[in-house]
Write a protein that holds these residues in place. Structure first.
Motif, PDB file in Angstrom:
ATOM      1  N   VAL A 112      51.923  74.990  29.752  1.00 30.51           N
ATOM      2  CA  VAL A 112      51.571  74.451  31.066  1.00 30.51           C
ATOM      3  C   VAL A 112      52.591  73.410  31.508  1.00 30.51           C
ATOM      4  O   VAL A 112      52.961  73.348  32.690  1.00 30.51           O
ATOM      5  CB  VAL A 112      50.147  73.857  31.041  1.00 30.51           C
ATOM      6  CG1 VAL A 112      49.847  73.116  32.340  1.00 30.51           C
ATOM      7  CG2 VAL A 112      49.126  74.961  30.828  1.00 30.51           C
ATOM      8  N   LEU A 113      53.078  72.607  30.585  1.00 29.34           N
ATOM      9  CA  LEU A 113      54.097  71.617  30.922  1.00 29.34           C
ATOM     10  C   LEU A 113      55.356  72.282  31.466  1.00 29.34           C
ATOM     11  O   LEU A 113      55.950  71.816  32.453  1.00 29.34           O
ATOM     12  CB  LEU A 113      54.428  70.776  29.691  1.00 29.34           C
ATOM     13  CG  LEU A 113      53.440  69.662  29.366  1.00 29.34           C
ATOM     14  CD1 LEU A 113      53.545  69.253  27.904  1.00 29.34           C
ATOM     15  CD2 LEU A 113      53.686  68.462  30.268  1.00 29.34           C
ATOM     16  N   ARG A 114      55.761  73.371  30.844  1.00 27.35           N
ATOM     17  CA  ARG A 114      56.965  74.060  31.338  1.00 27.35           C
ATOM     18  C   ARG A 114      56.688  74.757  32.673  1.00 27.35           C
ATOM     19  O   ARG A 114      57.522  74.736  33.586  1.00 27.35           O
ATOM     20  CB  ARG A 114      57.486  75.066  30.315  1.00 27.35           C
ATOM     21  CG  ARG A 114      58.933  75.465  30.614  1.00 27.35           C
ATOM     22  CD  ARG A 114      59.628  76.116  29.437  1.00 27.35           C
ATOM     23  NE  ARG A 114      61.077  75.948  29.567  1.00 27.35           N
ATOM     24  CZ  ARG A 114      61.846  76.669  30.374  1.00 27.35           C
ATOM     25  NH1 ARG A 114      61.306  77.590  31.142  1.00 27.35           N
ATOM     26  NH2 ARG A 114      63.149  76.471  30.429  1.00 27.35           N
TER      27      ARG A 114
ATOM     28  N   MET B  71      58.899  64.419  37.866  1.00 29.46           N
ATOM     29  CA  MET B  71      58.008  64.945  36.835  1.00 29.46           C
ATOM     30  C   MET B  71      57.707  63.956  35.715  1.00 29.46           C
ATOM     31  O   MET B  71      56.827  64.206  34.896  1.00 29.46           O
ATOM     32  CB  MET B  71      58.600  66.222  36.241  1.00 29.46           C
ATOM     33  CG  MET B  71      58.446  67.443  37.133  1.00 29.46           C
ATOM     34  SD  MET B  71      56.705  67.858  37.465  1.00 29.46           S
ATOM     35  CE  MET B  71      56.151  68.309  35.820  1.00 29.46           C
ATOM     36  N   ARG B  72      58.433  62.839  35.664  1.00 27.66           N
ATOM     37  CA  ARG B  72      58.175  61.878  34.579  1.00 27.66           C
ATOM     38  C   ARG B  72      56.722  61.425  34.551  1.00 27.66           C
ATOM     39  O   ARG B  72      56.084  61.375  33.505  1.00 27.66           O
ATOM     40  CB  ARG B  72      59.082  60.656  34.742  1.00 27.66           C
ATOM     41  CG  ARG B  72      60.546  60.914  34.477  1.00 27.66           C
ATOM     42  CD  ARG B  72      61.360  59.690  34.849  1.00 27.66           C
ATOM     43  NE  ARG B  72      62.794  59.959  34.797  1.00 27.66           N
ATOM     44  CZ  ARG B  72      63.710  59.201  35.392  1.00 27.66           C
ATOM     45  NH1 ARG B  72      63.326  58.128  36.095  1.00 27.66           N
ATOM     46  NH2 ARG B  72      64.978  59.516  35.305  1.00 27.66           N
TER      47      ARG B  72
ATOM     48  N   PHE C 220      50.261  63.996  30.958  1.00 28.07           N
ATOM     49  CA  PHE C 220      50.003  65.108  30.045  1.00 28.07           C
ATOM     50  C   PHE C 220      50.026  64.642  28.586  1.00 28.07           C
ATOM     51  O   PHE C 220      49.321  65.195  27.737  1.00 28.07           O
ATOM     52  CB  PHE C 220      51.042  66.214  30.244  1.00 28.07           C
ATOM     53  CG  PHE C 220      50.686  67.222  31.299  1.00 28.07           C
ATOM     54  CD1 PHE C 220      49.768  68.224  31.056  1.00 28.07           C
ATOM     55  CD2 PHE C 220      51.293  67.177  32.550  1.00 28.07           C
ATOM     56  CE1 PHE C 220      49.442  69.168  32.017  1.00 28.07           C
ATOM     57  CE2 PHE C 220      50.977  68.106  33.536  1.00 28.07           C
ATOM     58  CZ  PHE C 220      50.053  69.113  33.271  1.00 28.07           C
ATOM     59  N   ALA C 221      50.834  63.646  28.293  1.00 29.83           N
ATOM     60  CA  ALA C 221      50.954  63.161  26.913  1.00 29.83           C
ATOM     61  C   ALA C 221      49.630  62.682  26.334  1.00 29.83           C
ATOM     62  O   ALA C 221      49.458  62.645  25.113  1.00 29.83           O
ATOM     63  CB  ALA C 221      51.982  62.032  26.853  1.00 29.83           C
TER      64      ALA C 221
ATOM     65  N   TRP D 260      63.566  67.838  29.611  1.00 33.53           N
ATOM     66  CA  TRP D 260      62.137  68.171  29.540  1.00 33.53           C
ATOM     67  C   TRP D 260      61.892  69.154  28.393  1.00 33.53           C
ATOM     68  O   TRP D 260      60.989  68.962  27.570  1.00 33.53           O
ATOM     69  CB  TRP D 260      61.713  68.776  30.868  1.00 33.53           C
ATOM     70  CG  TRP D 260      60.257  69.071  31.052  1.00 33.53           C
ATOM     71  CD1 TRP D 260      59.620  70.249  30.792  1.00 33.53           C
ATOM     72  CD2 TRP D 260      59.246  68.187  31.567  1.00 33.53           C
ATOM     73  NE1 TRP D 260      58.287  70.163  31.127  1.00 33.53           N
ATOM     74  CE2 TRP D 260      58.036  68.905  31.607  1.00 33.53           C
ATOM     75  CE3 TRP D 260      59.261  66.868  32.007  1.00 33.53           C
ATOM     76  CZ2 TRP D 260      56.839  68.344  32.062  1.00 33.53           C
ATOM     77  CZ3 TRP D 260      58.078  66.309  32.473  1.00 33.53           C
ATOM     78  CH2 TRP D 260      56.888  67.032  32.489  1.00 33.53           C
ATOM     79  N   ASP D 261      62.731  70.200  28.339  1.00 31.95           N
ATOM     80  CA  ASP D 261      62.609  71.175  27.250  1.00 31.95           C
ATOM     81  C   ASP D 261      62.858  70.530  25.897  1.00 31.95           C
ATOM     82  O   ASP D 261      62.262  70.913  24.889  1.00 31.95           O
ATOM     83  CB  ASP D 261      63.574  72.329  27.464  1.00 31.95           C
ATOM     84  CG  ASP D 261      63.067  73.340  28.489  1.00 31.95           C
ATOM     85  OD1 ASP D 261      61.863  73.315  28.802  1.00 31.95           O
ATOM     86  OD2 ASP D 261      63.887  74.150  28.969  1.00 31.95           O
ATOM     87  N   GLY D 262      63.753  69.527  25.871  1.00 36.47           N
ATOM     88  CA  GLY D 262      63.993  68.816  24.621  1.00 36.47           C
ATOM     89  C   GLY D 262      62.751  68.111  24.119  1.00 36.47           C
ATOM     90  O   GLY D 262      62.469  68.100  22.900  1.00 36.47           O
TER      91      GLY D 262
END
Length: 352
Positions: free
Chosen positions: A272-274, A293-294, A300-301, A323-325
């Motif tokens: 969902v995050l991606r 998006m930050r 979400f965290a 983000w992917d990292g």
């Protein structure tokens, strides 16, 4: 246990009574679409100023404010302002942009909003508030429902209570289709409990009208409890759904008599995050969406067992690769997630 009511706003059959609120700085198209895909029956865009809409220029940098797609319908545009004529012009602009419902904000408690005679300030001046309602209803096509978001009053005085019911009664007479009531006063802002008993009182006074409840909805259990205890027709989830779209499917499960679903696993969260980032990139472009998006990543965290460390990582991202990292580092193993701590959401003070 009796089944929950199916929410209706004017001629619109909304269905499930669990709604995503308008959230300043948050409820843009990507957030609304994610919420719909996870069970929200209806969403509202972040509140927009009438002045902004009247002078709106259709430029790339502004397009996200009025951007919507068929997948998220029905969706409401929420409007805030001070002057009735300009308010009506702004409402007409939202209708022309394709929003299915126009929602009038008489509830925002933010200091700078009140200082400019907007939002919750109108609860102190029923005549102006009702003139806004009248002009807005007249400026919007008859097939588009008009609704209002209110708090229970400016403060706890008898005058504020009287003003609340004067506005509510007048609004029904002018053809308003539904009213959302937040159980706090404007002066309270987000401090102290929301008085759900006030929602019970309002619903008893207007049993055939569509009343949507708001305030202190941070878990699926909260949402079911509000409907069961107050008899409101639906609930609008605000701070409790930021970074937690799963709350809508959890609500639906409980409403169907099923057990509360477990919190999303880390793989479910990762996906969902991606998805959310890619939707934001589609809307804002690759250069702008990273910083945008930050704040979502931080929220979400709260569903991650190492939420403080994950929060720090999201707070520094600049683009999709970073983000992917974060996803590769913190969501690489499909561990159980956790339900967000309601205290995390209570620390958020967005206008809702």
């Amino acid at each position: 246990m009796s089944p929950l009511p199916q929410l209706r706003i004017g001629h619109l059959q909304i269905g499930s009574p669990f709604v995503q609120a308008a959230l300043s700085g948050y409820s843009d198209w990507p957030m609304r679409l994610i919420a719909r895909r996870h069970g929200a029956s209806y969403t509202l865009c972040e509140v927009l100023l009438d002045q902004f809409l009247v002078t709106f220029k259709d430029r790339a940098r502004n397009k996200h404010f009025l951007y919507l797609t068929d997948e998220e319908r029905p969706v409401a545009g929420q409007l805030m302002g001070a002057e009735p004529e300009q308010f009506a012009q702004g409402a007409a602009r939202l209708a022309a942009a394709g929003f299915d419902v126009i929602d009038i904000n008489f509830g925002c408690p933010v200091k700078k909003v009140l200082g400019r005679c907007r939002g919750g300030f109108h609860l102190s001046q029923p005549s102006v508030a009702l003139e806004i309602v009248r002009r807005t209803r007249e400026s919007v096509p008859a097939n588009i429902p008009v609704t209002i978001k209110m708090r229970r009053g400016l403060d706890d005085t008898q005058e504020s209570r009287d003003n609340f019911f004067t506005i509510m009664e007048g609004a029904w007479q002018m053809g308003i289709d539904a009213i959302t009531v937040h159980g706090r006063t404007v002066k309270q802002r987000y401090v102290g409990p929301s008085r759900w008993e006030f929602l019970t009182e309002v619903k008893k006074q207007y049993p055939t009208r569509t009343i949507i409840g708001s305030g202190d909805l941070f878990t699926a259990e909260d949402c079911l409890n509000m409907i069961r205890t107050t008899s409101v027709d639906g609930v609008t989830i605000a701070r409790g759904c930021i970074g937690n779209p799963w709350i809508f499917s959890q609500c639906r499960a409980l409403a169907a008599g099923q057990p509360l679903p477990p919190p999303p696993s880390l793989y479910e969260q990762r996906d969902v995050l991606r998805e959310h980032f890619l939707l934001a990139q589609e809307l804002y472009g690759a250069e702008r969406c990273g910083p945008q998006m930050r704040k979502f990543g931080i929220k979400f965290a709260a569903s991650h067992p190492q939420h403080l460390l994950v929060r720090e990582s999201f707070a520094r991202i600049k683009d999709l690769s970073e983000w992917d990292g974060v996803l590769q580092k913190w969501y690489a193993e499909d561990l159980p997630g956790c339900y967000p701590d309601p205290a995390v959401h209570r620390s958020t003070t967005e206008c809702a």
